[in-house]
Design a protein around this motif. Structure first.
Motif, PDB file in Angstrom:
ATOM      1  N   LEU A  76     126.019  76.142 -21.552  1.00 47.13           N
ATOM      2  CA  LEU A  76     125.150  77.441 -21.904  1.00 47.13           C
ATOM      3  C   LEU A  76     125.323  78.212 -22.951  1.00 47.13           C
ATOM      4  O   LEU A  76     126.722  78.557 -23.174  1.00 47.13           O
ATOM      5  N   PRO A  77     124.569  78.950 -23.728  1.00 52.03           N
ATOM      6  CA  PRO A  77     124.459  79.800 -24.329  1.00 52.03           C
ATOM      7  C   PRO A  77     125.246  81.290 -23.939  1.00 52.03           C
ATOM      8  O   PRO A  77     125.374  81.300 -22.624  1.00 52.03           O
ATOM      9  N   PRO A  78     126.140  81.981 -24.786  1.00 54.05           N
ATOM     10  CA  PRO A  78     126.675  83.199 -24.040  1.00 54.05           C
ATOM     11  C   PRO A  78     125.742  83.920 -23.561  1.00 54.05           C
ATOM     12  O   PRO A  78     124.548  83.930 -23.716  1.00 54.05           O
ATOM     13  N   GLU A  79     126.134  84.768 -22.579  1.00 52.24           N
ATOM     14  CA  GLU A  79     125.128  85.280 -21.600  1.00 52.24           C
ATOM     15  C   GLU A  79     124.669  86.478 -22.392  1.00 52.24           C
ATOM     16  O   GLU A  79     123.298  86.992 -22.299  1.00 52.24           O
ATOM     17  N   ASP A  80     125.186  87.006 -23.514  1.00 51.92           N
ATOM     18  CA  ASP A  80     124.457  88.355 -24.279  1.00 51.92           C
ATOM     19  C   ASP A  80     123.313  87.628 -24.928  1.00 51.92           C
ATOM     20  O   ASP A  80     122.391  88.211 -25.181  1.00 51.92           O
ATOM     21  N   GLU A  81     123.304  86.257 -25.561  1.00 46.07           N
ATOM     22  CA  GLU A  81     122.249  85.654 -26.363  1.00 46.07           C
ATOM     23  C   GLU A  81     121.330  85.414 -25.135  1.00 46.07           C
ATOM     24  O   GLU A  81     119.989  85.582 -25.481  1.00 46.07           O
ATOM     25  N   ALA A  94     115.351  78.010 -22.594  1.00 45.12           N
ATOM     26  CA  ALA A  94     116.541  77.917 -23.237  1.00 45.12           C
ATOM     27  C   ALA A  94     117.787  77.470 -22.761  1.00 45.12           C
ATOM     28  O   ALA A  94     118.554  76.614 -23.027  1.00 45.12           O
ATOM     29  N   ILE A  95     117.828  77.690 -21.266  1.00 42.82           N
ATOM     30  CA  ILE A  95     118.698  77.056 -20.328  1.00 42.82           C
ATOM     31  C   ILE A  95     118.517  75.452 -19.994  1.00 42.82           C
ATOM     32  O   ILE A  95     119.418  74.824 -20.194  1.00 42.82           O
ATOM     33  N   ARG A  96     117.202  75.321 -20.108  1.00 43.06           N
ATOM     34  CA  ARG A  96     116.831  73.800 -19.550  1.00 43.06           C
ATOM     35  C   ARG A  96     117.439  72.995 -20.744  1.00 43.06           C
ATOM     36  O   ARG A  96     117.938  71.956 -20.591  1.00 43.06           O
ATOM     37  N   ARG A  97     117.161  73.274 -22.058  1.00 45.90           N
ATOM     38  CA  ARG A  97     117.494  72.444 -23.164  1.00 45.90           C
ATOM     39  C   ARG A  97     118.983  72.087 -23.096  1.00 45.90           C
ATOM     40  O   ARG A  97     119.440  71.144 -23.724  1.00 45.90           O
TER      41      ARG A  97
END
Length: 257
Positions: A76-81, A94-97
């Motif tokens: 997953l992308p960093p939480e701040d992103e 964004a999470i699903r991809r």
């Protein structure tokens, strides 16, 4: 069910709540509705997941070959992103991809999406053959009988069923896509509220939007700058389901899929 979901989230489960469209065709009539994310629906889903975990643990404890299902840990992308993205469908998209396809095997697999160390689908033997296989194995063991499928046979069956199921999913997606475009073609005079979800190719102004009233996601090429989370007003100007083509008019110009 809420406590159960919170427990899974604490175990690393990934929560994605995207609107889900229900497309039905009866005769010449097409209806599209957004499935309500009601408390009762969430409870049923959570109990189905719990049943799958219990069945998986039973198979693991008794060394049974079952059609275990797992999912690799997503990057997953960093939480701040993620926190920069608007909460709701934009962030969930964004999470699903980042999520990988689930996997099946005859030994327990961690299901990262559900936050479970062992899991097998077992609640729908009428519509999923692997659920029926799970029932055959567990019921035989409960009766004290020899299980009907050896590990080797079950692995072969899982491979065949998985390939067939994947093909069925693709056909279902294509069918839903066809009737979605046809529905929008028939309602060409209506105006749809859309939410900009994410860029597919930002340098080409190609993005993915959500038609909120229908729960449909459409690829759109914009003629003006658009930001993630922007709300747009779109109108269909051309749609041909046979060619899988649809165009939208937006306040600043023409958007094409």
């Amino acid at each position: 069910s809420k406590r159960r979901e919170q427990w899974r989230l604490a175990q690393g489960a990934v929560s994605i709540r995207m609107p889900e469209a229900s497309i039905k065709v009866q005769g010449d009539e097409i209806t599209i509705t957004v499935l309500e994310d009601s408390a009762s629906r969430q409870m049923v889903a959570e109990m189905m997941i719990l049943t799958g975990e219990i069945a998986g643990h039973y198979g693991q404890e008794h060394n049974l070959a079952l059609p275990f299902r797992g999912q690799p840990q997503p990057e997953l992308p960093p939480e701040d992103e993620l926190m920069v993205l608007p909460a709701g469908p934009v962030r969930d998209s964004a999470i699903r991809r980042c999520m990988s396809r689930s996997e099946m095997g005859i030994t327990p697999l961690r299901h990262a999406g559900l936050g479970l160390d062992t899991y097998t689908q077992s609640t729908s033997p009428i519509r999923r053959y692997t659920d029926l296989l799970c029932h055959f194995q567990i019921k035989a063991h409960l009766r004290g009988d020899e299980v009907p499928f050896s590990p080797e046979t079950l692995q072969e069956l899982i491979q065949v069923v998985s390939n067939t199921a994947y093909e069925a999913v693709l056909i279902e997606r294509q069918t839903n896509r066809y009737w979605s475009v046809e529905y929008l073609r028939r309602h060409g005079g209506e105006v749809w509220q859309a939410l900009m979800l994410r860029w597919l190719r930002e340098h080409e102004n190609l993005g993915l939007v959500l038609l909120e009233e229908l729960g449909l996601e459409m690829v759109v090429r914009f003629q003006r700058p658009v930001a993630l989370g922007d709300r747009l007003t779109l109108k269909v100007t051309y749609a041909d389901p046979h060619q899988d083509t649809i165009q939208f008019a937006e306040s600043s110009g023409l958007a094409t899929e």
